[in-house]
Design a protein around this motif. Sequence first.
Motif, mmCIF file in Angstrom:
data_model
loop_
_atom_site.group_PDB
_atom_site.id
_atom_site.type_symbol
_atom_site.label_atom_id
_atom_site.label_comp_id
_atom_site.label_asym_id
_atom_site.label_seq_id
_atom_site.Cartn_x
_atom_site.Cartn_y
_atom_site.Cartn_z
ATOM 1 N N ARG A 87 3.333 -6.767 -1.244
ATOM 2 C CA ARG A 87 2.506 -5.556 -1.298
ATOM 3 C C ARG A 87 1.045 -5.883 -1.557
ATOM 4 N N LEU A 88 0.738 -7.161 -1.705
ATOM 5 C CA LEU A 88 -0.641 -7.562 -1.953
ATOM 6 C C LEU A 88 -1.488 -7.605 -0.677
ATOM 7 N N GLU A 89 -0.878 -7.947 0.463
ATOM 8 C CA GLU A 89 -1.666 -8.113 1.690
ATOM 9 C C GLU A 89 -2.473 -6.877 2.062
ATOM 10 N N PRO A 90 -1.892 -5.657 2.045
ATOM 11 C CA PRO A 90 -2.727 -4.495 2.382
ATOM 12 C C PRO A 90 -3.924 -4.326 1.455
ATOM 13 N N ALA A 91 -3.726 -4.519 0.156
ATOM 14 C CA ALA A 91 -4.842 -4.387 -0.791
ATOM 15 C C ALA A 91 -5.913 -5.437 -0.513
ATOM 16 N N LEU A 92 -5.487 -6.662 -0.272
ATOM 17 C CA LEU A 92 -6.448 -7.736 -0.017
ATOM 18 C C LEU A 92 -7.221 -7.513 1.275
ATOM 19 N N MET A 93 -6.520 -7.138 2.335
ATOM 20 C CA MET A 93 -7.185 -6.970 3.626
ATOM 21 C C MET A 93 -8.101 -5.742 3.633
ATOM 22 N N LEU A 94 -7.704 -4.673 2.955
ATOM 23 C CA LEU A 94 -8.576 -3.501 2.857
ATOM 24 C C LEU A 94 -9.865 -3.840 2.116
ATOM 25 N N VAL A 117 -0.190 5.470 9.390
ATOM 26 C CA VAL A 117 1.162 5.015 9.066
ATOM 27 C C VAL A 117 1.805 4.422 10.310
ATOM 28 N N PHE A 118 2.456 3.297 10.132
ATOM 29 C CA PHE A 118 3.171 2.653 11.227
ATOM 30 C C PHE A 118 4.314 3.536 11.709
ATOM 31 N N ASN A 119 4.380 3.702 13.013
ATOM 32 C CA ASN A 119 5.480 4.427 13.641
ATOM 33 C C ASN A 119 6.046 3.524 14.720
ATOM 34 N N ALA A 120 7.229 3.010 14.498
ATOM 35 C CA ALA A 120 7.798 2.003 15.383
ATOM 36 C C ALA A 120 8.017 2.510 16.799
ATOM 37 N N THR A 124 -12.494 -1.407 10.067
ATOM 38 C CA THR A 124 -11.187 -1.789 10.588
ATOM 39 C C THR A 124 -10.184 -0.654 10.385
ATOM 40 N N LEU A 125 -9.380 -0.380 11.399
ATOM 41 C CA LEU A 125 -8.281 0.578 11.284
ATOM 42 C C LEU A 125 -7.030 -0.199 10.877
ATOM 43 N N HIS A 126 -6.473 0.137 9.721
ATOM 44 C CA HIS A 126 -5.299 -0.554 9.198
ATOM 45 C C HIS A 126 -4.038 0.253 9.515
ATOM 46 N N ILE A 127 -3.080 -0.394 10.142
ATOM 47 C CA ILE A 127 -1.815 0.256 10.493
ATOM 48 C C ILE A 127 -0.779 -0.191 9.468
ATOM 49 N N LEU A 128 -0.458 0.690 8.541
ATOM 50 C CA LEU A 128 0.379 0.348 7.391
ATOM 51 C C LEU A 128 1.811 0.811 7.576
ATOM 52 N N ASP A 129 2.738 0.109 6.923
ATOM 53 C CA ASP A 129 4.115 0.581 6.855
ATOM 54 C C ASP A 129 4.180 1.767 5.901
ATOM 55 N N GLU A 130 5.296 2.478 5.909
ATOM 56 C CA GLU A 130 5.412 3.699 5.115
ATOM 57 C C GLU A 130 5.266 3.433 3.626
ATOM 58 N N ASP A 131 5.800 2.314 3.159
ATOM 59 C CA ASP A 131 5.715 2.004 1.735
ATOM 60 C C ASP A 131 4.259 1.815 1.303
ATOM 61 N N SER A 132 3.506 1.025 2.081
ATOM 62 C CA SER A 132 2.099 0.784 1.744
ATOM 63 C C SER A 132 1.252 2.035 1.912
ATOM 64 N N ALA A 133 1.644 2.895 2.860
ATOM 65 C CA ALA A 133 0.868 4.105 3.112
ATOM 66 C C ALA A 133 1.082 5.163 2.036
ATOM 67 N N ARG A 134 2.154 5.047 1.265
ATOM 68 C CA ARG A 134 2.478 6.074 0.275
ATOM 69 C C ARG A 134 2.402 5.592 -1.164
ATOM 70 N N ALA A 135 2.333 4.287 -1.386
ATOM 71 C CA ALA A 135 2.311 3.756 -2.746
ATOM 72 C C ALA A 135 1.096 4.288 -3.503
ATOM 73 N N TRP A 136 1.345 4.904 -4.644
ATOM 74 C CA TRP A 136 0.256 5.549 -5.394
ATOM 75 C C TRP A 136 -0.767 4.538 -5.881
ATOM 76 N N TRP A 137 -0.300 3.320 -6.252
ATOM 77 C CA TRP A 137 -1.224 2.353 -6.831
ATOM 78 C C TRP A 137 -2.195 1.796 -5.786
ATOM 79 N N LEU A 138 -1.876 1.963 -4.496
ATOM 80 C CA LEU A 138 -2.760 1.476 -3.440
ATOM 81 C C LEU A 138 -3.830 2.508 -3.050
ATOM 82 N N ASP A 139 -3.792 3.673 -3.664
ATOM 83 C CA ASP A 139 -4.771 4.724 -3.324
ATOM 84 C C ASP A 139 -6.217 4.232 -3.369
ATOM 85 N N PRO A 140 -6.651 3.531 -4.419
ATOM 86 C CA PRO A 140 -8.056 3.077 -4.443
ATOM 87 C C PRO A 140 -8.398 2.169 -3.269
ATOM 88 N N TRP A 141 -7.482 1.292 -2.876
ATOM 89 C CA TRP A 141 -7.753 0.377 -1.763
ATOM 90 C C TRP A 141 -7.693 1.099 -0.414
#
Length: 239
Positions: free
Chosen positions: A69-76, A108-111, A83-100
Motif C-alpha cells: 500500500r506504500l506505492e500509491p502514496a510514494l508515487m503520488l 478507480v481501476f475498472n478491469a 499525472t493521472l493515477h489509476i488506482l485499485d479499489e482498496d487504494s482509492a478508498r483507504a481513508w489514510w491515503l486521503d492526503p496523498w
Amino acid sequence: MTMAIALVSAVLAFWLAAALYGQLRLEINLHQALLYAPLKVLFRIEDGAIGTARTAEPPVIYAVWHRSRLEPALMLALLPSDTLHILDEDSARAWWLDPWRALARTIVFNAHHVFVSRRLVRRLRGKGRLAVYLPDDETPDPKAFRLFRAIARIAANAEARVVPIHVQGAGRSFFALAPQERRQLLPHLNICTLEPLTIGEMVALAAGPEKPMAANAMFDRLMAVRRPLPEKQEEAEAA
C-alpha cells in the motif's frame, strides 16, 4: 508543558526543513514534499532513480509494480502532479491515503473498461502522463496477463514511452499486500526505475532472432526493473 511545546516545535521544524530540502532536491511541489518527507525519513528511502521517471518526456506511462500500500502514496508524492493515477479499489478508498490522493488526479481501476478506454489514449496523445499499478505477480496467468496486453496496446496507440518502477523492500513492510518475506517494521526502501522506452524500442531490444509480441516485450522490460542491483544483491547474500 513548555518541554512539550519545545518538542513539538522541534519536530515541526525538522519536518519543514526535510520537506524544503526534498522539494529542492527532487523538484516536487511543497505539498508533495511535506507528505513525502515522513516516508523518506521513516523508510530511509533511496530515491535518486526517481529523476528518470520525473524527467521522462510525455506522453508517458509509469508502470509501477504494486507490492504494498506504500506505492500509491510514494508515487503520488514523487511523480509529476499532472499525472493521472489509476488506482485499485482498496487504494482509492483507504481513508489514510486521503492526503496523498489530494496531490494528483486519481480514478478507480475498472478491469472491464478503464484499460480499453480511448480517453486514456487521447490523454496521452495530448502530452499526458498515466501511472498504472500492476499486481505483484511474476508469472501471471492468461487472464491476469490481459492487463499487460491492454497497457501495451494503449502505449503503442498513443506512441507513449513506458517507465518501469519497482520499490525494493516494500514487500517486507507491514503495508505489504501479500508478504512473501519476513515482515519488518520499517524496512529500507529503494526506488528502482529504467529508462523510458516505447513499445517498439522494447521489441527491438529483445534478444533472439524472433521478436516477441508487444505485451511480452513490455512484460520482460518490467521484470528487468525487479532484478536487484549487483551491489544490493551482494548485501542481501551477505545478510
